[in-house]
Design a protein around this motif. Structure first.
Motif, PDB file in Angstrom:
ATOM      1  N   GLN A  88      46.950  37.649  54.669  1.00 48.48           N
ATOM      2  CA  GLN A  88      47.642  38.247  53.183  1.00 48.48           C
ATOM      3  C   GLN A  88      47.035  39.733  53.069  1.00 48.48           C
ATOM      4  OE1 GLN A  88      47.513  35.838  49.626  1.00 48.48           O
ATOM      5  NE2 GLN A  88      46.381  34.251  50.698  1.00 48.48           N
ATOM      6  N   THR A  89      46.204  40.220  53.992  1.00 47.10           N
ATOM      7  CA  THR A  89      45.905  41.574  54.099  1.00 47.10           C
ATOM      8  C   THR A  89      47.169  42.377  54.450  1.00 47.10           C
ATOM      9  OG1 THR A  89      43.677  41.091  54.923  1.00 47.10           O
ATOM     10  CG2 THR A  89      44.586  43.219  55.364  1.00 47.10           C
ATOM     11  N   LYS A  90      48.046  41.870  55.229  1.00 46.79           N
ATOM     12  CA  LYS A  90      49.296  42.440  55.671  1.00 46.79           C
ATOM     13  C   LYS A  90      50.084  42.782  54.598  1.00 46.79           C
ATOM     14  CE  LYS A  90      49.904  40.422  60.068  1.00 46.79           C
ATOM     15  NZ  LYS A  90      48.636  39.567  60.311  1.00 46.79           N
ATOM     16  N   THR A  91      50.135  41.956  53.490  1.00 51.70           N
ATOM     17  CA  THR A  91      51.036  42.434  52.380  1.00 51.70           C
ATOM     18  C   THR A  91      50.523  43.748  51.595  1.00 51.70           C
ATOM     19  OG1 THR A  91      51.392  40.066  51.982  1.00 51.70           O
ATOM     20  CG2 THR A  91      51.893  41.669  50.211  1.00 51.70           C
ATOM     21  N   PHE A  92      48.974  43.627  51.578  1.00 52.07           N
ATOM     22  CA  PHE A  92      48.328  45.051  51.111  1.00 52.07           C
ATOM     23  C   PHE A  92      48.580  46.176  52.184  1.00 52.07           C
ATOM     24  CE2 PHE A  92      45.929  41.711  48.935  1.00 52.07           C
ATOM     25  CZ  PHE A  92      45.306  42.282  47.830  1.00 52.07           C
ATOM     26  N   THR A  93      48.445  46.012  53.279  1.00 51.19           N
ATOM     27  CA  THR A  93      49.067  47.120  54.042  1.00 51.19           C
ATOM     28  C   THR A  93      50.327  47.532  54.109  1.00 51.19           C
ATOM     29  OG1 THR A  93      47.254  46.522  55.822  1.00 51.19           O
ATOM     30  CG2 THR A  93      49.149  47.743  56.723  1.00 51.19           C
ATOM     31  N   ARG A 208      44.376  53.139  46.576  1.00 49.04           N
ATOM     32  CA  ARG A 208      45.812  52.882  46.311  1.00 49.04           C
ATOM     33  C   ARG A 208      46.127  51.781  45.583  1.00 49.04           C
ATOM     34  NH1 ARG A 208      49.912  56.126  48.574  1.00 49.04           N
ATOM     35  NH2 ARG A 208      49.303  57.910  49.567  1.00 49.04           N
ATOM     36  N   ILE A 209      45.514  50.338  46.060  1.00 49.51           N
ATOM     37  CA  ILE A 209      45.962  49.174  45.295  1.00 49.51           C
ATOM     38  C   ILE A 209      44.864  48.590  44.733  1.00 49.51           C
ATOM     39  CG2 ILE A 209      46.849  47.075  46.097  1.00 49.51           C
ATOM     40  CD1 ILE A 209      48.476  48.504  48.450  1.00 49.51           C
ATOM     41  N   ILE A 210      43.607  48.328  45.290  1.00 51.56           N
ATOM     42  CA  ILE A 210      42.611  47.716  44.843  1.00 51.56           C
ATOM     43  C   ILE A 210      42.058  47.984  43.457  1.00 51.56           C
ATOM     44  CG2 ILE A 210      40.314  46.636  45.217  1.00 51.56           C
ATOM     45  CD1 ILE A 210      41.034  46.521  48.113  1.00 51.56           C
ATOM     46  N   GLU A 211      41.727  49.488  43.487  1.00 54.47           N
ATOM     47  CA  GLU A 211      41.069  49.998  42.173  1.00 54.47           C
ATOM     48  C   GLU A 211      42.262  50.069  41.028  1.00 54.47           C
ATOM     49  OE1 GLU A 211      37.473  52.496  44.459  1.00 54.47           O
ATOM     50  OE2 GLU A 211      39.469  53.370  43.692  1.00 54.47           O
ATOM     51  N   GLN A 269      42.127  34.441  41.775  1.00 55.38           N
ATOM     52  CA  GLN A 269      42.634  35.250  40.605  1.00 55.38           C
ATOM     53  C   GLN A 269      43.104  36.545  40.997  1.00 55.38           C
ATOM     54  OE1 GLN A 269      39.725  35.146  37.384  1.00 55.38           O
ATOM     55  NE2 GLN A 269      40.341  33.060  36.786  1.00 55.38           N
ATOM     56  N   ASP A 270      42.446  37.191  41.749  1.00 56.04           N
ATOM     57  CA  ASP A 270      42.613  38.685  42.371  1.00 56.04           C
ATOM     58  C   ASP A 270      44.024  38.505  43.028  1.00 56.04           C
ATOM     59  OD1 ASP A 270      40.557  39.789  41.140  1.00 56.04           O
ATOM     60  OD2 ASP A 270      39.730  40.864  42.678  1.00 56.04           O
ATOM     61  N   LEU A 271      44.443  37.677  43.764  1.00 55.85           N
ATOM     62  CA  LEU A 271      45.506  37.674  44.696  1.00 55.85           C
ATOM     63  C   LEU A 271      46.598  37.189  43.825  1.00 55.85           C
ATOM     64  CD1 LEU A 271      44.202  35.762  48.042  1.00 55.85           C
ATOM     65  CD2 LEU A 271      44.970  38.040  47.822  1.00 55.85           C
ATOM     66  N   THR A 272      46.590  36.380  42.808  1.00 50.48           N
ATOM     67  CA  THR A 272      47.393  36.179  41.764  1.00 50.48           C
ATOM     68  C   THR A 272      47.670  37.499  40.872  1.00 50.48           C
ATOM     69  OG1 THR A 272      47.046  34.111  41.101  1.00 50.48           O
ATOM     70  CG2 THR A 272      47.973  35.153  39.449  1.00 50.48           C
ATOM     71  N   THR A 273      46.719  38.347  40.675  1.00 55.92           N
ATOM     72  CA  THR A 273      47.080  39.443  40.071  1.00 55.92           C
ATOM     73  C   THR A 273      47.903  40.644  40.771  1.00 55.92           C
ATOM     74  OG1 THR A 273      45.175  39.384  38.692  1.00 55.92           O
ATOM     75  CG2 THR A 273      46.098  41.681  38.787  1.00 55.92           C
ATOM     76  N   PHE A 274      47.452  40.815  42.358  1.00 54.71           N
ATOM     77  CA  PHE A 274      48.387  41.535  43.048  1.00 54.71           C
ATOM     78  C   PHE A 274      49.445  41.216  43.351  1.00 54.71           C
ATOM     79  CE2 PHE A 274      49.268  41.859  47.639  1.00 54.71           C
ATOM     80  CZ  PHE A 274      49.586  43.285  47.733  1.00 54.71           C
ATOM     81  N   TYR A 275      50.019  39.736  43.573  1.00 49.75           N
ATOM     82  CA  TYR A 275      51.257  39.721  43.980  1.00 49.75           C
ATOM     83  C   TYR A 275      52.190  39.654  42.754  1.00 49.75           C
ATOM     84  CZ  TYR A 275      50.235  38.218  48.763  1.00 49.75           C
ATOM     85  OH  TYR A 275      49.868  38.420  50.027  1.00 49.75           O
ATOM     86  N   GLN A 276      51.602  39.130  41.553  1.00 52.93           N
ATOM     87  CA  GLN A 276      52.303  39.454  40.425  1.00 52.93           C
ATOM     88  C   GLN A 276      52.626  41.010  39.953  1.00 52.93           C
ATOM     89  OE1 GLN A 276      49.941  37.161  37.488  1.00 52.93           O
ATOM     90  NE2 GLN A 276      51.882  35.842  36.950  1.00 52.93           N
ATOM     91  N   ALA A 277      51.733  41.719  40.179  1.00 54.10           N
ATOM     92  CA  ALA A 277      51.942  43.156  40.257  1.00 54.10           C
ATOM     93  C   ALA A 277      52.999  43.596  41.069  1.00 54.10           C
ATOM     94  CB  ALA A 277      50.458  44.056  39.961  1.00 54.10           C
ATOM     95  N   VAL A 279      55.643  41.851  42.646  1.00 56.40           N
ATOM     96  CA  VAL A 279      56.888  41.449  42.334  1.00 56.40           C
ATOM     97  C   VAL A 279      57.595  41.792  41.246  1.00 56.40           C
ATOM     98  CG1 VAL A 279      56.432  39.343  43.925  1.00 56.40           C
ATOM     99  CG2 VAL A 279      56.216  39.136  41.414  1.00 56.40           C
ATOM    100  N   ASP A 280      56.502  42.536  40.110  1.00 61.10           N
ATOM    101  CA  ASP A 280      57.011  42.933  38.643  1.00 61.10           C
ATOM    102  C   ASP A 280      57.663  44.476  39.238  1.00 61.10           C
ATOM    103  OD1 ASP A 280      56.607  40.575  37.566  1.00 61.10           O
ATOM    104  OD2 ASP A 280      54.576  41.226  36.552  1.00 61.10           O
ATOM    105  N   GLY A 281      57.268  45.048  40.185  1.00 57.59           N
ATOM    106  CA  GLY A 281      57.291  46.432  40.508  1.00 57.59           C
ATOM    107  C   GLY A 281      56.529  47.514  39.997  1.00 57.59           C
ATOM    108  N   ARG A 282      55.234  46.921  39.940  1.00 60.32           N
ATOM    109  CA  ARG A 282      54.067  47.842  39.288  1.00 60.32           C
ATOM    110  C   ARG A 282      53.211  48.403  40.592  1.00 60.32           C
ATOM    111  NH1 ARG A 282      50.409  44.565  36.534  1.00 60.32           N
ATOM    112  NH2 ARG A 282      51.592  42.699  36.827  1.00 60.32           N
ATOM    113  N   VAL A 283      53.489  48.087  41.948  1.00 63.04           N
ATOM    114  CA  VAL A 283      52.805  48.582  42.938  1.00 63.04           C
ATOM    115  C   VAL A 283      53.620  49.791  43.580  1.00 63.04           C
ATOM    116  CG1 VAL A 283      51.598  48.114  45.101  1.00 63.04           C
ATOM    117  CG2 VAL A 283      51.304  46.464  43.071  1.00 63.04           C
ATOM    118  N   ILE A 284      54.889  49.361  43.913  1.00 65.52           N
ATOM    119  CA  ILE A 284      55.705  50.305  44.587  1.00 65.52           C
ATOM    120  C   ILE A 284      56.978  50.310  43.654  1.00 65.52           C
ATOM    121  CG2 ILE A 284      54.770  49.850  46.730  1.00 65.52           C
ATOM    122  CD1 ILE A 284      57.248  47.730  47.205  1.00 65.52           C
ATOM    123  N   SER A 285      58.004  51.236  43.990  1.00 69.95           N
ATOM    124  CA  SER A 285      59.048  51.539  43.201  1.00 69.95           C
ATOM    125  C   SER A 285      60.187  50.098  43.364  1.00 69.95           C
ATOM    126  CB  SER A 285      59.880  52.592  43.726  1.00 69.95           C
ATOM    127  OG  SER A 285      60.329  52.309  44.966  1.00 69.95           O
TER     128      SER A 285
END
Length: 374
Positions: A88-93, A208-211, A269-277, A279-285
């Protein structure tokens, strides 16, 4: 719970023979989420001593647990427990790479040689023929392999050593003509992030992502940091013989051997927050997300993000992860449904069956009618 420790084993290895573990510890009533509960139990029956699941939608979330996170404590897996998330680290990368695309630092269809001169070269490889996109979607031709990199004097591993080890295996196919999942692809991408940001990949992903997402239970360990923050799920290697399970605790190992391909630690819980953000377009354009979600012609894998069609309609996006002691999966849908689940053994003796049961539990959670949300 009955357990037997073998005193003749090395002090660093504890093996326990455990009778069938209890499955009563859930965060919801016994009559809620019956189908998902059964699917999670089926996963746990062929994998680790425990399994946990955290799921829900825009109206709320709920969790289930079977077995135990610690064979000596009979402790249910909780959504805030820390564990190694593997690939799952690969998605962060990938998300960090796509941020650099958004910033104009990377072009997906440019050869990796432009950014990392001389890194992908020799033994049949030519960095001028492998693009960033092909690394992200595992169509580069770099094969999967058991890692045997050269360790540094302190027992840690550099990304350069991991990449050299991966490229010591001959290409599996010409770039862009097929698919083969390979950690080396994402180790090269880790080097790419480091070259363009001027910081270690662990720090780049953190800043870039975790914080920004306030993922307080998530971290990318530095080389040499083998610890997991409590509360934690212990990771095990083991076998089942009739009513007995024999487990060896392998929670602690050197994370830099997986690095940007699989070295991170997080929680359900954190992984849920990350993947939701994500697919919602809040991490990348949105344009970058469209690129990330689009599978190649050879698999369901996009750019560090997999697509799982759902029997109830639509699709979920996420990634699985497997490292010694842990197997996990997280998925999110554009309409707000989510699931993150894990078991504390990689189930390497029957990985295909374990992954099938993990996907079945995830699909059940995403498609069931909400009941007893907590």
């Amino acid at each position: 719970m009955t357990r037997i420790t073998r005193s003749w084993m090395s002090a660093s290895v504890v093996i326990a023979a455990v009778l069938a573990l209890p499955a009563q510890a859930q965060a919801v009533a016994d009559d809620d989420h019956a189908s998902t509960r059964a699917s999670l139990g089926a996963l746990q029956a062929i994998s680790g001593p425990g399994a946990g699941l955290y799921a829900g939608d825009g109206a709320g979330s709920w969790s289930l647990s079977v077995g135990t996170s610690d064979i000596f404590a009979n402790r249910p897996v909780q959504p805030t427990d820390h564990y190694r998330i593997g690939s799952q680290t690969k998605t962060f990368t990938a998300a960090a790479v796509l941020q650099l695309v958004d910033e104009g630092e990377i072009d997906l269809d440019t050869a990796i040689e432009r950014y990392l001169p001389g890194v992908v070269d020799g033994n049949g490889y030519d960095g001028n023929t492998i693009t960033v996109r092909q690394l992200l979607q595992h169509t580069s031709g770099i094969p999967t392999s058991d890692p045997h990199p050269q360790a540094s004097a302190d027992g840690t591993y550099t990304l350069a050593a991991l990449v050299r080890d991966g490229l010591s295996h001959s290409p599996a196919f010409p770039p862009g003509t097929s698919f083969q999942y390979s950690n080396t692809n994402f180790e090269i991408l880790g080097m790419l992030i480091e070259r363009l940001t001027g910081t270690p990949v662990s720090k780049a992903i953190t800043s870039r992502i975790i914080e920004p997402l306030a993922l307080t239970g998530t971290r990318f360990p530095e080389p040499g940091d083998r610890s997991i923050t409590t509360p934690l799920v212990h990771g095990y290697r083991g076998v089942r013989v009739g009513p007995f399970s024999y487990w060896q605790d392998i929670t602690t190992f050197e994370p830099s051997i997986f690095s940007s391909a699989g070295g991170m630690i997080s929680t359900e819980q954190d992984l849920t927050t990350f993947y939701q953000a994500l697919v919602d377009g809040r991490v990348i354009s949105r344009p970058a997300l469209n690129q990330m979600e689009t599978p190649s012609a050879y698999s369901s894998s996009g750019l560090g993000l997999d697509r799982l069609p759902l029997p109830c309609g639509g699709a979920a996006y996420g990634h699985n992860g497997g490292v010694p002691g842990y197997l996990s999966l997280s998925l999110a849908t554009p309409d707000g449904r989510h699931v993150s689940l894990m078991t504390n053994s990689e189930a390497s003796l029957d990985m295909a069956a374990a992954m099938a049961k993990m996907e079945a539990a995830a699909t059940s959670a995403l498609c069931e009618a909400p009941a007893g949300q907590a």
